[in-house]
Enzyme design. Structure first.
Site, PDB file in Angstrom:
ATOM      1  CG  HIS A  67      -6.173  41.579  42.457  1.00  0.00           C
ATOM      2  ND1 HIS A  67      -5.975  42.947  42.572  1.00  0.00           N
ATOM      3  CD2 HIS A  67      -5.087  41.096  41.826  1.00  0.00           C
ATOM      4  CE1 HIS A  67      -4.807  43.248  42.019  1.00  0.00           C
ATOM      5  NE2 HIS A  67      -4.254  42.148  41.560  1.00  0.00           N
ATOM      6  CE  LYS A  72       3.022  50.120  50.385  1.00  0.00           C
ATOM      7  NZ  LYS A  72       2.728  51.506  50.807  1.00  0.00           N
ATOM      8  CE  LYS A  96       1.605  53.987  40.406  1.00  0.00           C
ATOM      9  NZ  LYS A  96       1.830  55.219  41.215  1.00  0.00           N
ATOM     10  CE  LYS A 108      -1.946  58.167  45.478  1.00  0.00           C
ATOM     11  NZ  LYS A 108      -0.821  57.577  44.735  1.00  0.00           N
ATOM     12  CB  SER A 364       6.375  50.983  49.229  1.00  0.00           C
ATOM     13  OG  SER A 364       6.367  52.362  49.481  1.00  0.00           O
TER      14      SER A 364
HETATM   15  N1  GLU Z   1       2.408  57.503  46.369  1.00  0.00           N
HETATM   16  C1  GLU Z   1       3.272  56.683  45.585  1.00  0.00           C
HETATM   17  C2  GLU Z   1       2.592  56.309  44.272  1.00  0.00           C
HETATM   18  O1  GLU Z   1       1.741  56.999  43.805  1.00  0.00           O
HETATM   19  C3  GLU Z   1       3.831  55.504  46.358  1.00  0.00           C
HETATM   20  C4  GLU Z   1       2.831  54.517  46.848  1.00  0.00           C
HETATM   21  C5  GLU Z   1       3.401  53.465  47.809  1.00  0.00           C
HETATM   22  O2  GLU Z   1       4.604  53.440  47.996  1.00  0.00           O
HETATM   23  O3  GLU Z   1       2.592  52.711  48.312  1.00  0.00           O
HETATM   24  O4  GLU Z   1       2.952  55.369  43.645  1.00  0.00           O
END
Ligand code: GLU
Length: 471
Positions: A67, A72, A96, A108, A364
């Site tokens: 969306h 990320k 998140k 992921k 990030s």
């Molecule tokens: N792996 C981290 C998380 O679970 C960071 C993810 C990121 O920075 O894209 O939030």
């Protein structure tokens, strides 16, 4: 094999969503679409080992939601990685990012590997080969999908990924933005490595600023003097523990894969971390009592419990025995759905993962912006700020005839550099999200936990985007 007693990770996330839907005004079918992972790819590829044999590796990357783009989320290296886990983690990334106003979809990746079993040379070849497979399938790129470190990966792996991407896409001027969590001298941003742990500390500080929430838990005062148990002294757990100790909290127990160390006087986190780096685990650490069955120590009496290791640690088997007043989920998914219900019933406050550990993706986002703008934060205005502040100080001193105290003067006259800007942005993000969660929590008498309130906030934002652009 059947379904594990506590359900799979993805099932747990889905049950959490199902519980939240009634608080949202969504057209029929929308909740299902929001929660369903969009695309998951599985790649298998061979890599030559140091002894000249060939080994085939299996990895996944899931784009849970598009969306907003890019999608990320980190890439995890662990021997237990599977598709269900990657999809669950990708879903958590979607919620998140929405919750903390980071304009991304969720994704992921995971590679089934035990990094300890490989040389650095092998890890580099494996990472480059994995990255190549994902790049060729359109699952890595600054505008569509941007990985980052997660369990078992760090800036070293991110450097290999960005280099692989640049080799394959030399025409992409924004190639640095294809991955975050890079070393600072390869386009990384200052403060990213410790961002998730620092974010956890900012969350706990914000919790203690909200006296009504503090009162509900039975705690008082500030984090100073609070007894904290931390599970996992990896990147997130180490930094969270370190920063909390700097705020005068007492880290009384650290739980690791090979055992736990308990010391009621407080553990020196840097010292223990150094011990782990040298010895591979906590076994033999002299300053505390060693316990072999580390997971049992999750029920050790404390004020705050910070699970910062794996998913599925607090389950129906141990939730009734947790003695902390506040649990802050620094890891993703450490509490199962049923265990969460038990903790809620027992009046133990839980600060949910997709808020508590959002500091990593927040910074990030800053790194990605830096990469797209091709300039370090503060480069244009730092000296200008200092120059203006110096002029103000001078004007005040000459108008009052008094000299401002040297330390204060130094503080006022300091321009903003990249690190201070990143920290300020992170602090602001975590504090703002806390207030958004709290507002929703207070609006609904029948919402008894911050997890549900946070998910209402996140899903409403995702739904609002869909309302504008369609499903
Ligand atoms: N792996 C981290 C998380 O679970 C960071 C993810 C990121 O920075 O894209 O939030």
């Amino acid at each position: 094999m059947g379904i594990p007693k506590n359900g799979t990770f993805l099932q747990n996330v889905e049950r959490m969503v199902a519980k939240t839907v009634r608080y949202l005004d969504l057209p029929p079918g929308w909740a299902e679409e929001i929660q369903a992972p969009d695309t998951t790819i599985k790649v298998q590829f061979p890599v030559q080992m140091d002894d000249d044999t060939w080994k085939t590796f299996t990895g996944w990357r899931c784009t849970h939601s598009e969306h907003r783009l890019p999608a990320k989320g980190g890439i995890r290296y662990a021997s237990i990685v599977n598709e269900d886990e990657v999809e669950a983690l990708a879903a958590l990334m979607t919620y998140k990012c929405a919750l903390v106003n980071v304009p991304y979809g969720g994704s992921k990746g995971g590679l089934r590997i035990n990094p300890r079993e490989h040389s650095v040379g092998e890890l580099e070849r494996i990472t480059r080969r994995f990255a190549q497979a994902l790049i060729n399938k359109g699952f890595i790129g600054p505008s569509d999908n941007v990985p980052a470190p997660d369990m078992g990966t760090g800036e070293r792996e991110m450097a290999w990924i960005v280099d692989t991407y640049q080799t394959l896409k030399p025409e992409d001027i924004n190639y640095l933005g294809c991955v975050t969590g890079k070393p600072v001298d390869m386009g990384g941003v200052r403060g990213r490595t410790e961002a998730t742990g620092r974010g956890v500390m900012y969350v706990i500080r914000e919790f203690f600023r909200n006296v009504d929430d503090v009162a509900r838990t039975g705690l008082t005062g500030t984090v100073a003097g609070k007894k904290i148990v931390v599970q996992g002294l990896g990147n997130v757990g180490y930094h969270a523990a370190k920063f909390l100790a700097e705020d005068d909290a007492k880290i009384i127990a650290v739980l690791e894969w090979d055992g736990a160390i308990v010391n009621e006087d407080g553990i020196d986190i840097d010292d223990l971390r150094q011990w782990i780096d040298v010895h591979g685990g906590v076994t033999g650490y002299p300053y505390g009592t060693y316990h072999l069955e580390s997971r049992k120590l999750l029920t050790y009496p404390c004020d705050i419990l910070v699970p910062a290791a794996l998913e599925g640690q607090i389950t129906v088997e141990n939730a009734a025995d947790i003695q902390a007043r506040l649990v802050v989920e620094a890891a993703n998914g450490p509490i199962t759905y049923e265990a969460d219900r038990i903790l809620n019933e027992r009046g133990i406050m839980v600060i949910p993962d997709f808020y508590a550990n959002a500091g990593g993706v927040t910074v990030s986002y800053f790194e990605w912006i830096k990469n797209l703008s091709h300039i370090r934060f503060g480069r244009m205005q730092r000296r200008l700020d200092e120059f203006r502040a110096a002029a103000i100080v001078e004007a005040i001193e000459s108008a009052t005839g008094k000299e401002i105290e040297a330390k204060l003067k130094h503080h006022i006259m300091q321009g903003s550099d990249e690190l201070s800007m990143v920290r300020s942005g992170l602090d602001d993000t975590m504090r703002e999200a806390y207030q958004e969660i709290k507002e929703t929590f207070n609006e609904h008498n029948d919402i008894v936990d911050f997890r549900t309130a946070a998910l209402v906030v996140a899903m409403q934002k995702i739904a609002n985007t869909h309302k504008r652009i369609g499903l």
